[in-house]
Write an enzyme that holds these catalytic residues in place. Structure first.
Site, short mmCIF file in Angstrom:
data_model
loop_
_atom_site.label_atom_id
_atom_site.label_comp_id
_atom_site.label_asym_id
_atom_site.label_seq_id
_atom_site.Cartn_x
_atom_site.Cartn_y
_atom_site.Cartn_z
N PRO A 96 2.80 4.37 -6.47
CA PRO A 96 3.62 5.12 -7.05
C PRO A 96 4.49 6.14 -6.95
O PRO A 96 5.63 6.56 -7.04
CB PRO A 96 2.61 5.62 -8.07
CG PRO A 96 1.05 5.78 -7.29
CD PRO A 96 0.76 4.60 -6.63
N ASP A 135 6.71 -2.10 11.24
CA ASP A 135 7.36 -3.59 9.66
C ASP A 135 7.63 -1.46 8.51
O ASP A 135 7.28 -1.11 7.95
CB ASP A 135 5.58 -3.64 8.77
CG ASP A 135 5.50 -4.72 8.81
OD1 ASP A 135 6.51 -5.75 9.79
OD2 ASP A 135 4.24 -5.32 8.80
N ASP A 191 8.02 -1.85 2.38
CA ASP A 191 8.10 -3.36 2.87
C ASP A 191 5.99 -2.74 4.26
O ASP A 191 5.31 -3.59 4.19
CB ASP A 191 7.58 -3.71 4.03
CG ASP A 191 9.93 -3.69 3.83
OD1 ASP A 191 9.85 -5.24 3.09
OD2 ASP A 191 10.66 -3.07 4.32
#
Length: 386
Positions: free
Chosen positions: A22, A343, A80
Site C-alpha cells: 500500500p 531489481d 519491481d
C-alpha cells in the site's frame, strides 16, 4: 491475439493470492486495486484473497511459508522490488524446485514498473504508463495465458546467493534509482529528476567487467561442471567459477576499468517509460548487457536517456555505449564507490557474478507458446487451445 495459438494457461475459475504494497509508488495501490483491478477480475471469474505487506521483506516472509496449493497464481501489485521479494522467498522454501514454478503476475503500482512494462510490450500493447498500464496487465491476468521467463542467479563475494527477475545495475543507473527514493511520491518523475541531479555531479566508477557472450556458449557447447556450493539451494550455476578464481579463458574481459554505468537486464524496459532494450525479448538463457565507458559527455548521456523513452538511444551509435547479449557476467568494483541495485533494491558494493537460467519462472503474459520441453509444474494449470 492469435485465436489459433495454443498456450499454457490458468484455469477457469481461477484463485489467486494478491500481495499488495500500500505504500508503493504514490501510495495509491490499494485504491487502484479497488477501482481498476477488482471489477475486471470479477467479470473474468478470478477470485482473490488480498494481503497487504507491512514492512520490507514481508512478502518474502509470507511466500516462504504460504500453502501454495491454495492458489493458481501469485499476483504482485507494487513495483519491481516486491516481485524480487516474492521470487527470492519462493527460492528459500524447502520445496523451492516446485514452488518456483507457481505462476506469477505483475500488476504495476510502484515507481518504475519495468517488469510490467516489459510484459505489456511482449503482449503487443503500445507503451503506456500509470492506470493504462495497470489495466493492460490486469487484462492479461483475466486472459490467463502464461509464458516462461528467464531468471538471473547472483553470487557475491560475501557468499550471498540471490535471484533477480529484472536487472542488476551499477553506477549511474543504480545511483539514480536509489538516490531518487526520497522523491517516490512523484511516481516515474522521480527518475527524471534523479537523472538531472546525478548528471550535475557525474561520477566515474572503477572496476573490472567480464562476460560470457551468448554466441560463445553456442560455439563452446555444454558448460563444464560447476563447483559445488555449501549450504545453498537453487539451480547450479554451471558457467560460473568461484569469485576467488579468474574467469574462464573463453570469457571476454573488458579492457577498460573506468565506467559510468553497467546494466545487466533480463527484459526490455528499465521503467514504464524507459525502453532500454529495443532489440526485444531475450532468447531463453540470455540477457542484455550494457555498459557506458568513462569519457562520455554529460550532453551525450542526457541525449541517450531522453531517447530511451522510445527505444532510440541505440540510434546514436555512441562509441562509449556498448551492448552485448550474454549468458553470464562478473563485475568487481575497485574503489568501493557506487552501489548495486538488484531489481531496484539496494545491495552493497562488492564483487558479484551471475548467470541466466532459461525459462525458469512462469508469468502471466501474452500469447507465447513455450518450448516443447517446458511446461508449468503446477497442478492447477490446464492446456487450452484458443
Amino acid at each position: 491475439m492469435n485465436p489459433a495459438c495454443g498456450a499454457w494457461s490458468l484455469p477457469r475459475p481461477c484463485r489467486v493470492l494478491v500481495l499488495l504494497n500500500p505504500r508503493g509508488g504514490k501510495g495509491k495501490a490499494l485504491q487502484l486495486f479497488r477501482s481498476h483491478v477488482q471489477p475486471l477480475l470479477a467479470r473474468a471469474d478470478v477470485s482473490f484473497t488480498l494481503m497487504l505487506t507491512e514492512h520490507r521483506n514481508h512478502a518474502r516472509e509470507l511466500v516462504r511459508v504460504e500453502e501454495l496449493g491454495r492458489w493458481d497464481a501469485l499476483v504482485v501489485m507494487s513495483g519491481d522490488g516486491l516481485m524480487h521479494e516474492v521470487v527470492n522467498g519462493l527460492m528459500e522454501r524447502p520445496d523451492w524446485e516446485t514452488a518456483i514454478h507457481k505462476p506469477l503476475c505483475s500488476l504495476p503500482a510502484g515507481s518504475g514498473n519495468a517488469l510490467a512494462a516489459s510484459l505489456n510490450h511482449y503482449a503487443g500493447y503500445e507503451q503506456v504508463t500509470n492506470e493504462d498500464l495497470l489495466t493492460n496487465c490486469t487484462l492479461l491476468l483475466c486472459r490467463r495465458l502464461l509464458a516462461p521467463m528467464n531468471l538471473l542467479s547472483l553470487q557475491t563475494a560475501s557468499g550471498l546467493r540471490l535471484f533477480s527477475v529484472l536487472s542488476l545495475a551499477w553506477g549511474f543507473i543504480a545511483d539514480v534509482d536509489l538516490e531518487s527514493e526520497r522523491f517516490r511520491r512523484l511516481g516515474e518523475m522521480r527518475f527524471t529528476l534523479g537523472t538531472f541531479l546525478r548528471l550535475a555531479a557525474l561520477r566515474v566508477y572503477k572496476g573490472t567487467l567480464a562476460y560470457l557472450p551468448a554466441e560463445q556458449v553456442v560455439s563452446q557447447g555444454p558448460a563444464p561442471a560447476a563447483v559445488e556450493r555449501q549450504n545453498q539451494q537453487g539451480p547450479t550455476d554451471a558457467h560460473l567459477v568461484p569469485l576467488q578464481e579468474p574467469v574462464p579463458p573463453h570469457w571476454t574481459v573488458v579492457p577498460e576499468q573506468d565506467f559510468v554505468l553497467v546494466l545487466a537486464l533480463l527484459h526490455t524496459h528499465l521503467s514504464s517509460e524507459m525502453f532500454a532494450a529495443p532489440m526485444g525479448r531475450c532468447p531463453a538463457g540470455t540477457m542484455h548487457l550494457f555498459y557506458v565507458r568513462a569519457g562520455v559527455s554529460r550532453a551525450m548521456l542526457l541525449r541517450l536517456f531522453l531517447a530511451m523513452e522510445k527505444g532510440r538511444h541505440m540510434d546514436y551509435d555512441c562509441p562509449y555505449l556498448v551492448y552485448v547479449p550474454v549468458v553470464a557476467f562478473r563485475l568487481e568494483p575497485k574503489d568501493g564507490k557506487g552501489v548495486f541495485a538488484v531489481d531496484g533494491e539496494l545491495m552493497v558494493s562488492e564483487a558479484v557474478q551471475g548467470q541466466v537460467h532459461p525459462d525458469y519462472i512462469w508469468m502471466v503474459s501474452g500469447c507465447v507458446k513455450p518450448p516443447p520441453s517446458q511446461k508449468p509444474q503446477q497442478r492447477a494449470l490446464q492446456r487450452e487451445h484458443l
